[in-house]
Each structure stands twice: as C-alpha cells, then as structure tokens.
Design a protein around this motif. Structure first.
Motif, PDB file in Angstrom:
ATOM      1  N   GLU A 131       0.832  -1.200   0.000  1.00 57.32           N
ATOM      2  CA  GLU A 131       0.000   0.000   0.000  1.00 57.32           C
ATOM      3  C   GLU A 131       0.871   1.258   0.000  1.00 57.32           C
ATOM      4  O   GLU A 131       0.616   2.204  -0.735  1.00 57.32           O
ATOM      5  CB  GLU A 131      -0.910  -0.029   1.224  1.00 57.32           C
ATOM      6  CG  GLU A 131      -1.968   1.046   1.176  1.00 57.32           C
ATOM      7  CD  GLU A 131      -3.044   0.800   2.224  1.00 57.32           C
ATOM      8  OE1 GLU A 131      -3.799   1.730   2.490  1.00 57.32           O
ATOM      9  OE2 GLU A 131      -3.094  -0.333   2.761  1.00 57.32           O
ATOM     10  N   LYS A 132       1.912   1.243   0.831  1.00 57.37           N
ATOM     11  CA  LYS A 132       2.843   2.367   0.882  1.00 57.37           C
ATOM     12  C   LYS A 132       4.066   2.033   0.055  1.00 57.37           C
ATOM     13  O   LYS A 132       4.689   1.012   0.289  1.00 57.37           O
ATOM     14  CB  LYS A 132       3.272   2.625   2.328  1.00 57.37           C
ATOM     15  CG  LYS A 132       2.175   3.174   3.194  1.00 57.37           C
ATOM     16  CD  LYS A 132       2.381   2.805   4.643  1.00 57.37           C
ATOM     17  CE  LYS A 132       1.899   1.386   4.923  1.00 57.37           C
ATOM     18  NZ  LYS A 132       2.087   0.921   6.280  1.00 57.37           N
TER      19      LYS A 132
ATOM     20  N   THR B  89      -1.304   6.027   8.347  1.00 59.06           N
ATOM     21  CA  THR B  89      -0.713   5.225   7.268  1.00 59.06           C
ATOM     22  C   THR B  89      -1.356   5.501   5.909  1.00 59.06           C
ATOM     23  O   THR B  89      -0.818   5.099   4.884  1.00 59.06           O
ATOM     24  CB  THR B  89      -0.798   3.723   7.600  1.00 59.06           C
ATOM     25  OG1 THR B  89      -2.156   3.403   7.888  1.00 59.06           O
ATOM     26  CG2 THR B  89       0.071   3.385   8.794  1.00 59.06           C
ATOM     27  N   GLU B  90      -2.515   6.170   5.889  1.00 58.68           N
ATOM     28  CA  GLU B  90      -3.085   6.552   4.597  1.00 58.68           C
ATOM     29  C   GLU B  90      -3.148   8.066   4.454  1.00 58.68           C
ATOM     30  O   GLU B  90      -2.479   8.648   3.610  1.00 58.68           O
ATOM     31  CB  GLU B  90      -4.474   5.924   4.416  1.00 58.68           C
ATOM     32  CG  GLU B  90      -4.361   4.403   4.235  1.00 58.68           C
ATOM     33  CD  GLU B  90      -5.704   3.693   4.300  1.00 58.68           C
ATOM     34  OE1 GLU B  90      -6.727   4.311   3.954  1.00 58.68           O
ATOM     35  OE2 GLU B  90      -5.711   2.518   4.713  1.00 58.68           O
ATOM     36  N   ASN B  93       0.306   9.722   5.121  1.00 58.74           N
ATOM     37  CA  ASN B  93       1.240   9.245   4.093  1.00 58.74           C
ATOM     38  C   ASN B  93       0.987   9.906   2.737  1.00 58.74           C
ATOM     39  O   ASN B  93       1.937  10.177   1.992  1.00 58.74           O
ATOM     40  CB  ASN B  93       1.172   7.726   3.950  1.00 58.74           C
ATOM     41  CG  ASN B  93       2.196   7.023   4.847  1.00 58.74           C
ATOM     42  OD1 ASN B  93       3.146   7.654   5.323  1.00 58.74           O
ATOM     43  ND2 ASN B  93       2.004   5.735   5.073  1.00 58.74           N
ATOM     44  N   ILE B 102       5.324   6.665   6.846  1.00 62.45           N
ATOM     45  CA  ILE B 102       4.959   6.060   8.122  1.00 62.45           C
ATOM     46  C   ILE B 102       4.623   4.608   7.845  1.00 62.45           C
ATOM     47  O   ILE B 102       3.685   4.312   7.109  1.00 62.45           O
ATOM     48  CB  ILE B 102       3.760   6.793   8.759  1.00 62.45           C
ATOM     49  CG1 ILE B 102       4.133   8.259   9.008  1.00 62.45           C
ATOM     50  CG2 ILE B 102       3.344   6.101  10.062  1.00 62.45           C
ATOM     51  CD1 ILE B 102       2.992   9.114   9.527  1.00 62.45           C
ATOM     52  N   GLU B 104       4.106   2.125  10.285  1.00 66.42           N
ATOM     53  CA  GLU B 104       3.111   1.619  11.241  1.00 66.42           C
ATOM     54  C   GLU B 104       2.755   2.736  12.207  1.00 66.42           C
ATOM     55  O   GLU B 104       3.561   3.636  12.445  1.00 66.42           O
ATOM     56  CB  GLU B 104       3.693   0.479  12.089  1.00 66.42           C
ATOM     57  CG  GLU B 104       4.131  -0.741  11.339  1.00 66.42           C
ATOM     58  CD  GLU B 104       4.967  -1.650  12.236  1.00 66.42           C
ATOM     59  OE1 GLU B 104       4.742  -1.684  13.462  1.00 66.42           O
ATOM     60  OE2 GLU B 104       5.867  -2.315  11.696  1.00 66.42           O
TER      61      GLU B 104
END
Lengths: 264, 264
Positions: A131-132, B89-90, B93, B102, B104
């Motif tokens: 995802e990242k 994280t979304e 990011n 990031i 976690e």
C-alpha cells in the motif's frame, strides 16, 4: 591529437564490447538526441571520446526509453589502437556520472556490433504492491498497490511465450517485422514485491511495458487470461493492456552467440 | 477548528507511536530547524498537523544526522482525540513526500515517549567495496573500494562490545554521560558488500559512524585491533578512526520494553 592509449605506431582498429549499468531516472533514454545532453549514449560517447583523445561512436544493443534502467546494457565501440588495461573500467568510469557505469569491457573480433550480433535479451520488470511505496526502491519499482493473482498472470504469460506476431504489443506503427520469439516469461513475487522476467530474441518498442500492463490487468482480474492471445491475432493495440511506466523496467542482460545461449 | 478525526465530544489526549522509514539523502537530518524546511521532523509535524487540523509535535527516538537514512525510526505524537483507521498510514502518508513514509502507527499508554521510553537501537552501516560503485545503491552505501580483512574487523568489534565509556567515539564535547552498552556488533559481507550491524542501549553523536571508520581502518590493516580499546581508555577522539559518511547509515529499529528485548 594522439591519445595516450596507443602503442607507438599501432593504430589498427579494434572493437570492444562494453557491459553497462545505469539508473535511467535522470535521462531521456539511451539514444543520442540533438536537443538534449541527457542521454546515456551521448554521455558515453562524450566521456570515451575525451579519454581516447578523438571522437568515437558508441552503438548500443538497442534503445531504452526515457527512465528505463539497465544492469546489463551492451554497446560496441571501435578504437584506433589497443586500449590499455583499465581504459574503460577505470579511466572512462571516472569521467562518467555516478548513475552510469561500465561494468565490463572486452575485445571482440572486428565486425562485432552490439545490436546486430545480439541473439537475445533479458528484461526484468519490478512491481511494488505494498500500500505504501518503498522509500528506498521507489526509483526502481512501479508502485501498484493491488491484490494480484500471480497464478493467473503466470498462465497468461505462458500463452504469450513462443513465436508470435506481436503487432498488438507495440506503440510503433511502422515496424518492418513484428515477429518475435519469447523464450520465457516468469512471474514471481513475495512480500509486497512482484518481478516479471522476460527472455526473448528481441522486443518491439514499448513491448515489455505493454506486456507488463496486460499481465497486471490479468492479475487484477479485469482482463481474462485468454484475451492475451486473442489480441495477438487481432493485431490491435487497443485490445491489450496499459503501458506500464518506465521506472520499473531493467534491461538485465544481452546475449551473444559465444555464450551458447539456448544452444544447450 | 476541529479535525474530522474526532468522535463527537471525545477530545481526550491519546499518544501514538509511529514507525517511520526515510531516505535521508535530501534532508538536513531529523531535527526541526528554524532555517530550513528540509528536516524529517519538520515535515512530519507539518503533514500530521495538516491532517489533524491543529498543530502537533512529533518526538523522535533520537536525531539522525543530515543524510542518514531510517528503516525503523520511531516517534511519539499526542492527538486530541482518537485517530480513525488509516489516519497516519493513509491520510498522512498521502501528504508526505515519497522519501518519507509512516510504516506503522499504534496507540500507546499516555506518557509513552519515543526517546525516553526506548531501551535500545539497531543501526546498520552499508559499505560497497567494489572498485566501481553500484549505480542503484549509491545513495545507500559508502563506496570504499578497498580489500578488507573481515575477520580482523570482527575481532575489533568484539573488543568494543559491552559497557564502556565511549568518550573517544563521539564528536560532541559536552555529553553528560558517555557510558553506553553495545550488545553486539556484527560484521558480515559478500560479493562487494559489507554490512556492519550495531545493537546497543543507545549511541552518542556520530558514534556509529566513528566506530565504522575505526573498524574500516582495522580492516585495511592501517590500525591495530587492540587500538580500539586503548582509545576507550584514553577517551581521546584523535586516537580513533575517521567519521564514515552519513549515506551508508540506516537506523533500522528502536526497541521498547514490551518487546521483551534482551530479556529472554
């Protein structure tokens, strides 16, 4: 002006084969262009000419597009005399920018030509499915955060293997011949990374990137496996997948006869 | 202004721990500075504040120098409410540049502080010993094209392991305490690449890079193995090795108690 690389009186032509690695991120592709200095071929010619003391031409095994990388591009170059030890791998490398390196250089018979003498190539396309996107590999992977069905991709890959007219899988309209042989396409992956390796006699303009886009659509389930061969017969670019971006593509190796590739 | 992340009426403080990866190449190090926007901490604070709708402070486990990378830097941040799923994280990011991510984010007990709660760290220093630097890893390795005696480096590394006054191995003159415990230094290498991994309670300013420069001098044979402990006793910076450059250094992991690190 005579370069220091000559033995006295020895100006016999000699042909060298170079194996070259480059990070294509900053470049407008392999091929020399009149309107930019940022091409791999242009920079190699300028640095080798500077080291030799006269203008040389560098002939690649083929063009790579803007942004495409290479671990094993090859090129031939003719010098007027014998290169001393380390001429390419030390002297020329010192002149080259840090994102272009000559990995190996070797003497060939005169007449050797990196493109005309080549019998095959291996490309690898690197995909980051996390995802990242990976912070360190972002220049060298295509960030495609989807769940992919690798088994389906491998099945489609097998249908594409063999000798076919690949007219549907190129963005160049006027190729003289679109017949190519793909020896193998291997789809492998683990931990958020998928690599697709292509081995064949040669590849058309954009062919590896279109094959990759097509296989990714199969992996997502938005394209049926059989469609990849139907498209071969239709010879229709609109029937195949999207053009995967340059950043994930590496030219890994160019094969020549003396390696007895595919002859075992 | 109230950010969208709050449950109605819930503005209780909550402390989050972030695990962060970054490519340090473009940055002036971790710590926020008045005269530049190019710090990791500064950019994280700005992006998290933007996502939250109010100013937040980000506290790292420690500073990393300009050009140093991280696969596992940690930071704590206090929010006025509960972050919805994917906030860090979304949402954050997406705001961050591609060289900071990031990895976690997790809720901690209030009072958790990334630096004060840390019990240990692991760093890795990556060295490229090939004559020609690797084209693709040049941002992440120190190019040091020498023949190195890895066994000698490992012997010196073992002498440095344990609890010592590391005053000789820092470039900061006024440390309150220079006592640190190194649990392990592992020197490993193959095929033109050597990695040195450091695990310990904590490391002084420049300490990992000076230890690396010292071990490289041992590896080249220009420094005797025993000199590394003599220098510990002398507490004299001039008796130890050079400062290895930032580009090869990665902060890989920060340890906290609940992982029962070193308790087994």
């Amino acid at each position: 002006m005579t370069g220091f690389l000559f033995e006295r009186g020895d100006e016999k032509m000699r042909t060298y084969r170079l194996v070259i690695a480059y990070d294509g991120t900053a470049y407008q592709g392999w091929q020399r262009q009149a309107n930019t200095e940022m091409t791999i071929q242009g920079i190699l010619e300028s640095c080798i000419s500077k080291a030799a003391g006269y203008a040389v031409e560098v002939n690649g095994s083929g063009r790579t597009d803007a942004g495409v990388h290479a671990r094993g591009q090859t090129a031939s170059v003719v010098l007027h005399g014998k290169a001393e030890d380390g001429f390419f791998t030390e002297k020329v490398n010192k002149l080259l920018p840090p994102d272009i390196r000559i990995r190996e250089a070797g003497l060939e018979k005169n007449g050797f030509h990196a493109r005309k003498s080549a019998v095959g190539k291996r490309y690898v396309y690197q995909i980051d499915t996390d995802e990242k996107p990976d912070v360190f590999d972002r220049r060298y992977t295509y960030h495609f955060p989807k769940k992919l069905d690798i088994a389906a991709m491998q099945q489609a890959a097998e249908l594409l293997t063999g000798t076919h007219e690949f007219a549907a899988y190129t963005d160049k309209k006027d190729e003289t011949s679109t017949k190519r042989t793909i020896y193998a396409i291997m789809v492998g992956g683990q931990g958020g990374r998928i690599n697709i390796q292509y081995e064949g006699t040669g590849f058309l303009y954009h062919m590896v990137r279109i094959l990759t886009g097509t296989l990714l659509e199969v992996g997502m389930g938005t394209r049926r496996i059989e469609s990849v061969t139907i498209a071969l017969e239709a010879k229709d670019r609109t029937k195949v997948g999207f053009l995967a971006p340059a950043r994930g593509l590496f030219l890994d190796e160019v094969y020549y006869k003396e390696k007895s590739w595919k002859e075992e």
